[in-house]
Every structure is written in C-alpha cells, then in structure tokens.
Design a protein around this motif. Sequence first.
Motif, PDB file in Angstrom:
ATOM      1  N   GLY A   1       0.894  -1.260   0.103  1.00  0.00           N
ATOM      2  CA  GLY A   1      -0.028  -0.123  -0.081  1.00  0.00           C
ATOM      3  C   GLY A   1       0.909   1.149   0.021  1.00  0.00           C
ATOM      4  N   VAL A   2       1.943   0.982   0.696  1.00  0.00           N
ATOM      5  CA  VAL A   2       3.050   2.377   0.828  1.00  0.00           C
ATOM      6  C   VAL A   2       3.439   2.511  -0.775  1.00  0.00           C
ATOM      7  CG1 VAL A   2       4.824   3.332   1.700  1.00  0.00           C
ATOM      8  CG2 VAL A   2       3.362   1.758   3.156  1.00  0.00           C
ATOM      9  N   TYR A   3       3.792   1.431  -1.300  1.00  0.00           N
ATOM     10  CA  TYR A   3       4.433   1.648  -2.722  1.00  0.00           C
ATOM     11  C   TYR A   3       3.447   2.066  -3.450  1.00  0.00           C
ATOM     12  CZ  TYR A   3       5.585  -0.113  -7.321  1.00  0.00           C
ATOM     13  OH  TYR A   3       5.784   0.024  -8.646  1.00  0.00           O
ATOM     14  N   LEU A   4       2.165   1.548  -3.358  1.00  0.00           N
ATOM     15  CA  LEU A   4       1.140   2.112  -4.272  1.00  0.00           C
ATOM     16  C   LEU A   4       0.857   3.777  -4.124  1.00  0.00           C
ATOM     17  CD1 LEU A   4      -1.293   0.979  -6.118  1.00  0.00           C
ATOM     18  CD2 LEU A   4      -2.671   1.615  -4.140  1.00  0.00           C
ATOM     19  N   ILE A   5       0.994   4.295  -2.899  1.00  0.00           N
ATOM     20  CA  ILE A   5       0.609   5.635  -2.689  1.00  0.00           C
ATOM     21  C   ILE A   5       1.939   6.389  -3.109  1.00  0.00           C
ATOM     22  CG2 ILE A   5       0.397   7.374  -1.038  1.00  0.00           C
ATOM     23  CD1 ILE A   5      -1.577   5.672   0.287  1.00  0.00           C
ATOM     24  N   ALA A   6       3.125   5.882  -3.043  1.00  0.00           N
ATOM     25  CA  ALA A   6       4.471   6.419  -3.577  1.00  0.00           C
ATOM     26  C   ALA A   6       4.277   6.500  -4.943  1.00  0.00           C
ATOM     27  CB  ALA A   6       5.619   5.795  -3.106  1.00  0.00           C
ATOM     28  N   ARG A   7       3.905   5.349  -5.738  1.00  0.00           N
ATOM     29  CA  ARG A   7       3.911   5.190  -7.250  1.00  0.00           C
ATOM     30  C   ARG A   7       2.951   6.406  -7.879  1.00  0.00           C
ATOM     31  NH1 ARG A   7       7.186   4.280 -10.529  1.00  0.00           N
ATOM     32  NH2 ARG A   7       7.714   2.358 -10.030  1.00  0.00           N
ATOM     33  N   PHE A   8       1.717   6.600  -6.952  1.00  0.00           N
ATOM     34  CA  PHE A   8       0.906   7.565  -7.624  1.00  0.00           C
ATOM     35  C   PHE A   8       0.733   8.789  -6.944  1.00  0.00           C
ATOM     36  CE2 PHE A   8      -0.843   3.598  -9.089  1.00  0.00           C
ATOM     37  CZ  PHE A   8      -1.582   3.827 -10.171  1.00  0.00           C
ATOM     38  N   HIS A   9       2.046   9.076  -6.395  1.00  0.00           N
ATOM     39  CA  HIS A   9       2.219  10.485  -5.642  1.00  0.00           C
ATOM     40  C   HIS A   9       1.949  11.746  -6.513  1.00  0.00           C
ATOM     41  CE1 HIS A   9       5.978  10.110  -7.770  1.00  0.00           C
ATOM     42  NE2 HIS A   9       6.027  11.618  -7.830  1.00  0.00           N
ATOM     43  N   PRO A  10       2.057  11.448  -7.741  1.00  0.00           N
ATOM     44  CA  PRO A  10       1.618  12.821  -8.799  1.00  0.00           C
ATOM     45  C   PRO A  10       0.082  13.247  -8.487  1.00  0.00           C
ATOM     46  CG  PRO A  10       2.997  11.541 -10.146  1.00  0.00           C
ATOM     47  CD  PRO A  10       2.754  10.848  -8.823  1.00  0.00           C
ATOM     48  N   LEU A  11      -0.827  11.941  -8.494  1.00  0.00           N
ATOM     49  CA  LEU A  11      -2.045  12.103  -8.274  1.00  0.00           C
ATOM     50  C   LEU A  11      -2.493  12.703  -7.062  1.00  0.00           C
ATOM     51  CD1 LEU A  11      -3.773   8.986  -9.939  1.00  0.00           C
ATOM     52  CD2 LEU A  11      -2.802  10.979 -10.944  1.00  0.00           C
ATOM     53  N   TYR A  12      -1.680  12.310  -6.004  1.00  0.00           N
ATOM     54  CA  TYR A  12      -2.007  12.837  -4.521  1.00  0.00           C
ATOM     55  C   TYR A  12      -1.785  14.346  -4.364  1.00  0.00           C
ATOM     56  CZ  TYR A  12      -3.677   8.257  -2.775  1.00  0.00           C
ATOM     57  OH  TYR A  12      -4.103   6.983  -2.729  1.00  0.00           O
ATOM     58  N   GLU A  13      -0.530  14.335  -5.260  1.00  0.00           N
ATOM     59  CA  GLU A  13      -0.237  15.936  -4.925  1.00  0.00           C
ATOM     60  C   GLU A  13      -1.259  16.645  -5.880  1.00  0.00           C
ATOM     61  OE1 GLU A  13       3.751  16.521  -5.901  1.00  0.00           O
ATOM     62  OE2 GLU A  13       4.563  15.125  -4.361  1.00  0.00           O
TER      63      GLU A  13
END
Lengths: 671, 517, 99
Positions: free
Chosen positions: A268-280
């Motif tokens: 899950g941590v990897y997933l969020i790190a991978r999709f960080h441009p979306l979260y930003e």
Amino acid sequence: MSATAWGWLVLAFPLAGTVVISLGWRALPGRMAGWLGSGAILAAFVCAVGATVKLQKLAPHARHASSTLFDYAHSAGINIGMSIYVDPLSLFMALVVSGVSFLIHVYSVSYMTSDRGYSRYFAYLNYFVFSMLLLVLAGNIIILIVGWAGVGMASYILISFWYRRTTATAAGMKAFVMNVIGDVALVLAAFLLWRHAGHHVSFNGIFAGSKQAFGTNNGTLIAACLLLTVGAFAKSAQVPLHTWLPDAMEGPTPVSALIHAATMVTAGVYLIARFHPLYELAPTAADITAGFAAFTLFYAATCALAITDLKRIIAYSTISQIGYMMLGVSTGGYDGGLFHLMTHAFFKALLFMGAGSVIGAMAGIQDIDRMGGFRKSMRFTYVTFVVGALALASFPPMSGWFSKDEILGFDVHRGGYYLVLAIIGFAAALITAFYSFRMVFRVFHGAAVPEAQSLERGELAHGEHLNPMTGEHEDTDVGFPGAEHHIAEREWPMKFAMSILAVLAIIGGIVGIPGVTHWLRNFLDPVFADSKFINTQPTDTSSWIGLVVGAGIALAGITIAYVCYIRQPGTTGRIAARVPALQRLFVNRWYWDELYDALFVRPSATLGNFGRYVVERAFVQGTLVGGATRIVGVGTAIARGLENGYIRAYAVLMLLGFGGLGLYFLLQAAF
Amino acid sequence: MTTLLIAAAKAPVIDYKGISPLFAVAGGAVIVLMAALIRGRFAQRVLVPFLTVGALGAAIGLSIWNWHTGDSRPIVEGALAIDPLALGLSLLFYITGLATVAFAWRSRALRESGTGEFFGLMLGSIAGMTILGSAENLITLFVGIELLSIPLYVMCASDVRRETSLESGLKYLVIGSVGSATLLYGLALIYGATGHTGFAEINNAIGNSVNLTDPLLLTGIALAAAGLAFKASVAPFHAWTPDVYEGAPTPVTAFMAVATKTAAFAVILRFFLEALVSAQEQWAPALAALAVITIIVGNVGAIAQNSLKRMLAWSGVAQAGYMLAGVVVGTQLGLQATAFYLAMYLFMNLAAFGVVIARERVSEHGDGLKSLEGLGSASPLLAWPMTIAMLSLAGFPATAGFIGKFYLISAAVDGNWAWLGVMIVVGSMLSLVYYLRVIAVMWMTPLKIELPGRPRRARREVQPVAGWSPEADPRAQPEVLLVTLIMAAATIFFGIVPSPLFHLAHDVGTSISALFS
Amino acid sequence: MNVTWYLVLSAFIFAMGAAGVLTRRNPLVVLLCLELMLNAGNLALIAFSRMWGNADGQIFALVVMVVAACEVVVGLGIIVGIFRRRIPEDVDALSELRG
C-alpha cells in the motif's frame, strides 16, 4: 544486458522456482525444495542488483525504462501490454522484497523442516515473491492489479497453510474478504482514471493525462485517489480495514515475517508512492489518507500495549509502523516513508524470527504470560531480539531511529495540520518504545519458566500439539504444524538469516543520516523529481533536533518499561486495576471486531436469514427457479420429442423451417 | 491444333502458388488411396497415416506461405480466391484433419473401412472445405459443399457392421441431400434474379439492376439460407445433428463437429457478407431469429442427455447459434469475432472429443456420461482436459471460450444488436446445467474402474469390468492423449494470452474490406 | 422468352420430390425423390440460362448432374450395407438414434 532485461530475470527466477517445486516436489529429497526456493530468490536479488547497477549508469532524468514482453490484451480502445517498468522506486522495492525474502526463505529451510507440507510451503512462498515482484515492477496499472491480486491470494493460501486448523482457515478467509474490498476499490480507481484521464493504463500516461484532465482537487480525481487509498489500506491493514492482520498470524511464523510484516503489507505504501503525482494534484485525498494513517499508528500502538499473544503484539506493531510509512508518503515525505519501509522490513522480520525461535522453545505456545527468563538459555535469540526491539523503539543509532524521525521531522517542518499528525506520531513512539521492551522483559527476563529451565539443561520442550488459540488437540499430519520445533540456537540457517538482519537493523540507517549521507534520497530523487515537495526538506539542524527528541522519547519509553517490569514488577497490573475500562478497551482492541460485528456482520446475517428462509424458499426457489426450471424442462421435452429418430420427421422439420424463412422473405417483398 | 491453342488462350488464369494447398490435400487423397493398395501391416498402419499427415502438413505450410492481408486474390479466375478468411479457416480444417488422424488411428471404423479409404475420403472432404472457403462463385460453392458432404456420408457409415453407424450415414445422406437440393434451388433462383453466378457480380446487381424486394431474389436467399443453415446445424435445420453425431464413429464425429461447422461458417460468412451484403437489411433479422431459436433449442436439448456425443452435438447446435450472431452483425468486428470463435471452438471441442474417444474404447458405458465416473482420480490427465473443455464451452474466464464469447458479445453490442448479446449470455447460463454436470460426474463420483498404478508406486487393485482392456490406461493410446492435452493447453493458453489470435482474427477481418468496420 | 412456365414446372417437380421424401418409406424411392428435387433445380438453372442468354446456368446444371450421380452412388452403397445387415428396407425402421 539492459536494465529491463535484468528486470525480467528478477521475475523469471521466482516463477521458475514455483513451477519447479510444485511440479517436481515428489523428486526433491529432504530440504532440497527449501534450498531451491532460496536459490531462486537469491538469483532474483542478484538480478535486481544488476538492474540497479545498470540504471545508475544513466543520467538521473533518464533512469527509467519499460519493456513489453507481449500484448496482454489488445482490443478496441485499450492496449494492455505484459510490461514492466524499471525505475529507482520499483528497483528499491524489488531489492528490499527479494533481499528480505531470501533471508526468510533461508530461515524457513530450518523452521519448517518437520512439516509435512514442506515443498508446498516453498512453492507458495516462491509464488508470493513472484507476485510481489510483479506488483512492484508492473509497467501499467492492469499488471499491477494482477500482481496485487496475486499477493492477495498468496497471503490467503499461506495464512491458511495449516489448512486443517479451523482458526487458520477462518483467518485466511477473513484476510481474503478484506483484501477483496481493497481489490475492488483499486479496480474502480483504475477504471475511473482510465475513463477520465485519457484512456491510459501506463503510469506515466495516467499522470500526464490526469494533469491535463483534472485541476487541483477535482472531485473525480479525489474519488479516484480515495479509492486507491482504500486499496492501499486494505492491503496494508490500516484502520478501518486492519482487522485481518492480527488474525493472519495463524500462518507459520516466517510467513508472518515475510508477508505480514516485511513485504506484502507495505504494498500500500508503494502504491501511494507510485501514484504520488495524483495525490499531489488532489491534496484533500492525501490529507484524509494522512489523517487515517496517524490515527492508525496511535491506535495500533495502544493495542500492542495490552495484548499477551507474542505474534499479535508484533502484528499490531506492524500496523502501527505502516501507519508511519503511510503518514510519510501521503504527506510528501516519500524518502522518509520508503526509508522506514526498508528499515522496518529488516527489524520487523528480525523480531518475527526471534519470536518464531521463542515459540519453538515454548513448543508452540505464544502467550507471553507463560513465557519468561529465556535470557540465559537462548543467548543468540535474546541478543538479536533486543537489537530488533531497539530498532523498533527507534533508539539511537539503530536504523529505525533515522527513518522514523525523518518522517516526523518532515511533518513538523510542514507545520499546521501536519504538525498535529507529527505530535501524534511522537506520542505513539513513546508507546512503541514501551511495548517493544515489554516484550523483551516479559519473554527474556524474570524467572525462568519450565521450558526455559529445560532448555538450560539442553532439552527442547516437547509440548502437546495444541492450537494456541483454542487449545484444541491437533495431530502433526498434513495440514497441521510439523511434529518438531526449531530454535535459532540449534539451526545454522536460522542463525544466518537472523544475524544478517540484525546487522542490517543496526546499520541500515547509514543510507540516510541527515547532513552526512543522503544515499537513499539521491537514489530515489529521479522518481520524485516532479514532486512539489522536492525542495520542502527540513534543514539538517532541525532534522538532528528531531532525532534527539526521538531518542529522548525512546529512552523514556524503555525506562518506563524497565521500571514497570524489572524494578517494580506488578506496576502494570496495578495501573490496569486502577483504570479497568482503559485496559478492557485496549485488550479488546478498541472493540473494532465487535463494531464490525454489530455494523456489518449481524445485520447482514439477519438479512441473510430473512433472505434464506423467506425470500429464497418461497419466492426464488419456489416461483423463480421453480418456474424457470419447469419452463426449461418443458423445452427439453419438446426439443427431444421432435428428435424422434424418423428421417421423414426431420425432413418435415427442415421443410417447415425453410417454409417459414421463405414466408418471411416474401412478406418483406410484399410490404 | 488451332482449337487447342484457342482453348488454352481462353482458359482461366490459374495462380498455382495460391491453389497449392488445395492440390496438396486433393493430391494427397489420391496418393493415400494408391498407397493403401500396398498390402502389409506397415503400409496400412504407418505409411498411409503418415502420408495423410504429410499431405495435411504440406497444406498447412503452403497456406502459411500464401498468407497475406487485405483483399482477396483470385487464384482461378472468377471461381476461387484466397484471402486471410479462406487461408485462416483452411488452417483450422487441416489442424482438425491432423487431430482426426490421431483419433482414428486405433479406431474400429478404420479397420472396418480400410485405412486408405478412410483417410482418402477425409482428405477429399477437406479439399471440399478448402474449395468452400475460397469460393467466389455459386458453382464452386455448390461443388465445395458436395465435395465436403459426400465423403462424410460414407465416413459416417464407415463402421459398416454397426447398425447405428449405417443409420447415421443414411440419415445424413437423405437429410443432407434435401438440404443440398434446397440450396441448389435457392442458388438457381438467385442466379435467375441477378443473371450472374459470381459473388461480386451478384452484389453489384442487387440494388442496381435487381430490386431489393424482388420475390425471386428473396425466395432464393431464403432457400439458400436454409441449405447453408443445415450444414451449420442451425435450428430448425439441426434435427439430423444429434442422431448423426451419436451414430457416426467418434473420430468422424469430432471431424464433423469442428471442420464441417467451420466450413459451413466459412461459406455463410462469404456468401452473406460478400454476395448478399447489399441485402443485409433483408436477411439480418431472419438470421437473428434463427440464431435465437438455435441458442435456445441447442441449450435446452443438451440438458439431460446421457450420451456425451449427443450432448456435444446439442451443444454444437447452441454454439452455432452464438456464431450466427456474429454473422448477423455484418461488421468487420462481427466477422473477426466469428472467425476467432471458430478457432476457439476447434480447441475446446477437440479436447472434449479426445476424452470421449479415449474413454469409449475402454469403458463399458461407451460414450455415456457414466464412462467418466471417477475419472478425476483414475486418470487426471484425461479429466483435466475434459474439465477445461467444458468450462471453456460454458465460457468461463481464463479459458478460450470466454474470450471468444466476449468478442462475439462485444461485436453484437457494437453493431447495435445488443439483445443478441444478451441471448448469448442467457444461452451460456443455460449451458452450465449440462457442462457442469459432466465436471461433477468426473470429480465427484467415487472411483469405480480400477486402473494399474504408476510405475515405481504401488499398483492399485485392478478389477476388470466388462469391456475393460489394457488400453484402460490413457497412456496406452498416447496419440489421443497427446492431441487432447495439446488442445486443452491451447484452450487455456489462448484464454490467458489471446492476442496472437486477435491479430490473426484482425487479418481475417481485412478480407472483406467492403464491410463497415 | 417467358420462363414462367419452366419455373412453375420446376417448382412442381421440386414439390413432388419433397413430398416423396416425406411420404415414401422405401429408401430407394427416397433416393429417387431426391434426384427429382435436384433435377428441379437443374431445370430452373437451364431456364434462367436461356433467359439471361449466358452459359453459367448450363455449366452449373452439368456440375449438378455429376454431383447427383455421386450422391446416388453413395446412397446405394449405404442401402446395400443396410440390406446386408438384414434390416427392413424401411426408413422408419432406422430410428434407433433419437432423443
């Protein structure tokens, strides 16, 4: 060889290991399956190193490559390749996963020796590593989902590995159901992004498309990010989807170390790190994620205070530590979150291995109330366990000290809302240090229990084979734990794995000492170069202040534990008697399971019973199914009745058929 | 001399490269018949099957050599043309032929009728299919259909000492001839209405010189549709199918079920989408109605069948209905989906028939459902292919059948025939009743027929039953087992990695470029 | 040239053949009736060929004759096979396969 070629090899070895072990298990003598499985993972690790070396030779901005093996599905409007994406982030994950997996495989070679499902175990374990590596190396979101589902299944079959133990199968099902909630959310998120961000499935395509299609905090994007969060939370056991992880401890201890501590739950941590441009791009979603993560890390730490099952304490501690990582990656402290992911993999796997060794000495018993005084009889386990506990408590200069405080330091630096989250994190750190040493003092210190005494005489305890949860008698046939127990002191492979992890737990922090080394940050920078937090780093001075505060908190927690359990044993009992409500709240893990029971299970059970006895029997079974069955039955009778075997009847049927066709066409001509 | 020269000058241009696959099978038929005159066990058991395989292999190689994308290329002026549709479906005929050689090698039908005759007829029938696939003309269409059918009548009756085999042969002959006569009459009327026999000319004439509501033309289409529907066993012209499939020797049934159906769809695709595409609005609703009737009748009829061959025959009727939906759509996507489904149909059906053949030779229950009892524990190497084939026929995900159905449904929805897609789904639901029953019988009944154990392990107790023979071990007929396993593996493989066949289907779709893409 | 009468005749022959297939029980007679149906097609083809003034229909008819001969040969062969098995010469007796 190119970096992607190495990447394909990383995947190929565990897959080959799975196939060879599962097909050739009859022919593999003794511990061969174990060594074969370990070798495959070691080869994968070497290939991951190869890919890293290759990639590091490139200029920073060019450090990513993708490669497609074949078209997975090429159809109208969508083109999914069986592709991998190699960049520092995926390689970082691949290195951690394959490295830790290799050590746990080696540990398992000894630990699982007497189990009747020895080869099956290693086939499953290799399959897990393959799925996990596929997840982290996936070149597009569809392949990521394939790997995601693959690790979910591996988790299920390994939790239920002792499939004749009722509690294990129930725990497996619970984990599976919880994970499927996450899978559904992830698939929905992928669909939303595909639909609204320009029909892309590759990561970079999605990011570029989203930047074009969505403004900041666009509603659809927030929804997609929150769905990703749900997926990540289900896999990483964050509140409110955490209840499966403590039950997952029903699996063999190395499985807990590998899947439910070091690797899978960090997906899950990897997933969020991978999709960080979306979260930003959708800070609201990121803030919600961070809030839940902060609550989780505090909540899980309090649960770990009160529980007496050794493995479950470590499980709650895992939930809590993943909360720190989630907090890091969702607030923009990607380096910190991933740094902690790595160090946590080292020390938590080490703690589980130590726990496995102790449980071996206790002949399967996991309750710390019945343990004590193993310090003398299990020197090696004691030392490594203490190392692990110190790292968990983030005591200087252990690896956990640098990584945890990097996350908290970052959030302090961002201030405001994040400062509040960081303060929660510091509070939980105190509890963490306390419960870490609660384990150490209660298991290894104090009066030696009979098992420890017999071990001092050189005899390994042989208890009855009981289910540690229910106390039921079990035999040692297939589908149950093996007949013998194993401790690190007597098995060199276990010792080997634990020593390396202990060393790593001590020196792992070297990759990110503020002001001295920034190796990890430099390595990961190309991935997060587009991040808007890339320059929002705390200064070295403030980092060091944070580290000192963290060290102080850790020292305080350990001291309190020392006072409570060594200087004045019984203190905790008195506290618990003073505030029984709090004690009950913690022991019952804040009544989450009961809440779920009341909110979801019981209403659905009632509804289900209503459906089963009223709707199903009277309406569905009687009217719908009965009616449909009768219609089909009549149809069958007619179709077979026409098939009476007479050639002439068939000719009539044909002529009637073409008469009907002719009539249709002529009528068309007429009108 | 002069007349000869004039005749030579007027003779059609023949592209010998393009026609070479047809020469390979037709010539193969003659050579096989000749070679079978040699006496002796070697010639009969080895040489003739080897030559048959050689002819089919050569045809496969030549077809691949001829492969090109895009529109058709005439090979015999105005009579035959090759394009990816013809070549692709020809490959399916040849592969089925190869499988049939393996299936028939130990069969009684082969001993009864003679190796050379059996394989010669089979190659002749395949030659007919090849002609049918590349027909550009009403005359070649009819010749192809008859060249396909007449050898099949004989093959059905080839187990001459078994009454049901003869019965199935005669039934097929009589009903088939009624179908041919109907088709012929329909073709005659189409010729009468348009004045042409070439597909392209007919298509040009319709709507230009011939009115779309011309009764002659429409009656002709109706009759021709009936005749072709008969070959594809589309309801209500399906009545012969279960009887003939059950009575014919099982290798012949397998051949008919796959190759004949593929050939019938090859010609249906070509005839309706090439010659009659201008009249699509007229024929599409009629074919859609036929498709629905076929899906319902086929699935309903298959329920409660106790003979596996009969069950597969009914299921074949239902599958024909699914594929007809792809024709009705009349778009490139529909054409691709139908061609794709035909390929999938080959894999899953041959896997199922392989198991039926392997079991009927050793079981006292013949091809009855009971012959599969306990197969899951007795010989998993047979039980797994059957399981895969049944799941695939029912359209389970991760099998070829799922992708095929998905493709068909998406083509139907894409062409504004969504309700036909719904019918396919309803049909698949019904079909689970009988497909899952087979799986249940294999895996959920206790082992009854005891078999010898594996080498190096304890032998299981052998209790011979009536009809039991040492062949009971599937490894005693390795060629059947091999084909079955290959087909089952292909079913799974293309269920997971369908893209190679997607590409082929896409090429096939380019054959008829006039279609709405 | 008016082809109507030829067509009427050929349709009549076709119907006669079809009726024969449906009503006659002797397999030999059924084969004969099948020949009638095919030849009705031939008649129509030749009539249309005259009408359009091209030879396609006539060639078609020639091909059909060959095909019809083949069919009869095969049919007779199967009937001989049935005869040898001493099954009554009655198509209705061949109804073991059903359902």
